[in-house]
Design an enzyme around this catalytic site. Structure first.
Site, PDB file in Angstrom:
ATOM      1  N   PHE A 149       0.850  -1.189   0.000  1.00  0.00           N
ATOM      2  CA  PHE A 149       0.000   0.000   0.000  1.00  0.00           C
ATOM      3  C   PHE A 149       0.881   1.233   0.000  1.00  0.00           C
ATOM      4  CE2 PHE A 149      -2.402   3.437   2.031  1.00  0.00           C
ATOM      5  CZ  PHE A 149      -3.529   3.457   1.221  1.00  0.00           C
ATOM      6  N   GLN A 183      -7.834   1.783  10.862  1.00  0.00           N
ATOM      7  CA  GLN A 183      -6.822   2.531  11.607  1.00  0.00           C
ATOM      8  C   GLN A 183      -6.809   2.156  13.079  1.00  0.00           C
ATOM      9  OE1 GLN A 183      -4.931   3.454   9.572  1.00  0.00           O
ATOM     10  NE2 GLN A 183      -5.266   5.409   8.579  1.00  0.00           N
ATOM     11  N   ASN A 243     -17.016  -2.637  12.847  1.00  0.00           N
ATOM     12  CA  ASN A 243     -17.510  -3.997  12.679  1.00  0.00           C
ATOM     13  C   ASN A 243     -17.369  -4.702  14.031  1.00  0.00           C
ATOM     14  OD1 ASN A 243     -14.840  -5.029  12.937  1.00  0.00           O
ATOM     15  ND2 ASN A 243     -14.518  -4.916  10.722  1.00  0.00           N
ATOM     16  N   THR A 260     -21.487  -3.530  12.464  1.00  0.00           N
ATOM     17  CA  THR A 260     -21.803  -4.482  11.400  1.00  0.00           C
ATOM     18  C   THR A 260     -21.284  -5.857  11.793  1.00  0.00           C
ATOM     19  OG1 THR A 260     -19.755  -3.943  10.207  1.00  0.00           O
ATOM     20  CG2 THR A 260     -21.713  -2.662   9.662  1.00  0.00           C
ATOM     21  N   GLY A 284     -25.938  -9.514  10.247  1.00  0.00           N
ATOM     22  CA  GLY A 284     -26.653  -8.251  10.147  1.00  0.00           C
ATOM     23  C   GLY A 284     -25.986  -7.120  10.904  1.00  0.00           C
ATOM     24  N   ASP A 339     -18.476   0.172   3.683  1.00  0.00           N
ATOM     25  CA  ASP A 339     -18.599   1.558   3.220  1.00  0.00           C
ATOM     26  C   ASP A 339     -19.989   1.809   2.626  1.00  0.00           C
ATOM     27  OD1 ASP A 339     -15.954   2.033   3.936  1.00  0.00           O
ATOM     28  OD2 ASP A 339     -15.195   1.473   1.960  1.00  0.00           O
TER      29      ASP A 339
END
Length: 325
Positions: free
Chosen positions: A116, A173, A195, A223, A228, A257
């Site tokens: 990256f 992050q 999440n 999430t 769900g 997102d």
């Protein structure tokens, strides 16, 4: 007033190697690796969490304002976002660096070698939100997505100083940030997105338990993939919403997102927490059924039909009143 989305803007370069990486390694020579792989294909996708969320909000008719840093290679990407309803006038263009990019090769056993390059993203900390408000008016919400760490802290502090409502979305992050930084990013947020794994990591690093996190944010959206979405607020019963069933093979990148975009759009439309979460779930499923984080679309008739199947005709009628043609 606009929704301002701050966060990473990047391109993904994805390649496929038909063999196995492990077959190319020489025992006893791992300290001197020098390998080149002949790949079958190269696919380039537009990405970056900030741009992905802005794209979803644009599809839903909100004309979001994207704030991030890019390089001189951003022209085609900018045209794409503009065609899909995203205001890119507040994007910072670097004079020295390329747009951030992710380069990944996957072998036949689904092993990956990736790099990256943050590139122009490192200049996102130079961006001030005040001029954005001066151009368009004070924002209804500022989304602080994963980005250059200094930029995330600066945007959060500026929101507090100027009195802008903000959504904390530290996402990936969280893995390297320390507890002090995470507490700075989360405290006072109107919305917090994580999440399920990130929710536990956030608690571990901050030293806050779930109740203490909820005492510091307005709404916490978690999430949970196939299980769900869980939405929590202080002194309120938790809301659980199912994941809209997929009908095609799933590529999960970008689903989170897209869910954020749907949820935020629902709240900006004035929908209830439950209905906004259902909208987020439906948009997320549309996103994960295609390869690429900005390759999905939301055809009105088929989207509403699928929404009604998952959540009922009354729920679909509420969304239909706001969904663009």
């Amino acid at each position: 007033m606009p929704v301002v989305v701050t966060g990473s803007i990047a391109t993904d370069h994805l390649m496929t190697f038909p063999g196995k990486f492990t077959e190319q390694f020489v025992e006893g020579q791992m300290e001197n690796v020098s390998l080149s792989f002949l790949v079958d294909d190269l696919v380039q996708h537009r990405g970056g969490a900030g741009a992905n969320m802005a794209y979803g909000l644009g599809l839903l008719g909100l004309s979001p304002v994207l704030v991030g840093a890019v390089g001189s290679d951003f022209a085609d990407y900018e045209a794409w976002l503009s065609r899909h309803g995203v205001d890119t006038a507040s994007v910072h263009w670097s004079e020295l660096k390329h747009t951030a990019r992710f380069v990944c090769t996957t072998d036949a056993a689904n092993n990956q070698i990736a790099s990256f390059y943050s590139g122009a993203m490192s200049e996102a900390s130079q961006i001030e939100l005040g001029p954005v408000a001066g151009r368009l008016g004070a924002p209804d919400l500022v989304v602080i997505g994963p980005n250059d760490p200094t930029a995330m802290v600066r945007h959060t502090e500026e929101c507090r100083t100027r009195g802008y409502a903000f959504a904390a979305d530290p996402s990936q992050q969280l893995a390297w940030a320390d507890g002090a930084m995470i507490r700075e990013l989360v405290d006072g947020a109107d919305l917090l997105f994580t999440n399920e794994y990130e929710s536990h990591l956030l608690q571990q690093k901050t030293g806050w338990n779930a109740d203490e996190v909820l005492a510091r944010v307005g709404t916490w959206v978690t999430t949970r993939a196939k299980d769900g979405v869980l939405v929590r607020q202080v002194d309120a019963e938790p809301i659980e919403v199912i994941a809209v069933p997929e009908t095609k093979p799933v590529e999960p990148t970008g689903g989170g997102d897209a869910l954020r975009a749907g949820f935020i759009a629902g709240r900006m439309w004035g929908l209830s927490l439950e209905r906004a979460t259902q909208l987020g779930s439906a948009v997320a499923t549309a996103a994960v059924e295609v390869i690429g984080t900005q390759e999905y679309s939301l055809p009105r008739e088929s989207f509403l039909g699928r929404f009604a199947e998952a959540f009922g005709d009354e729920a679909a009628a509420e969304v239909a009143a706001h969904l663009p043609a």
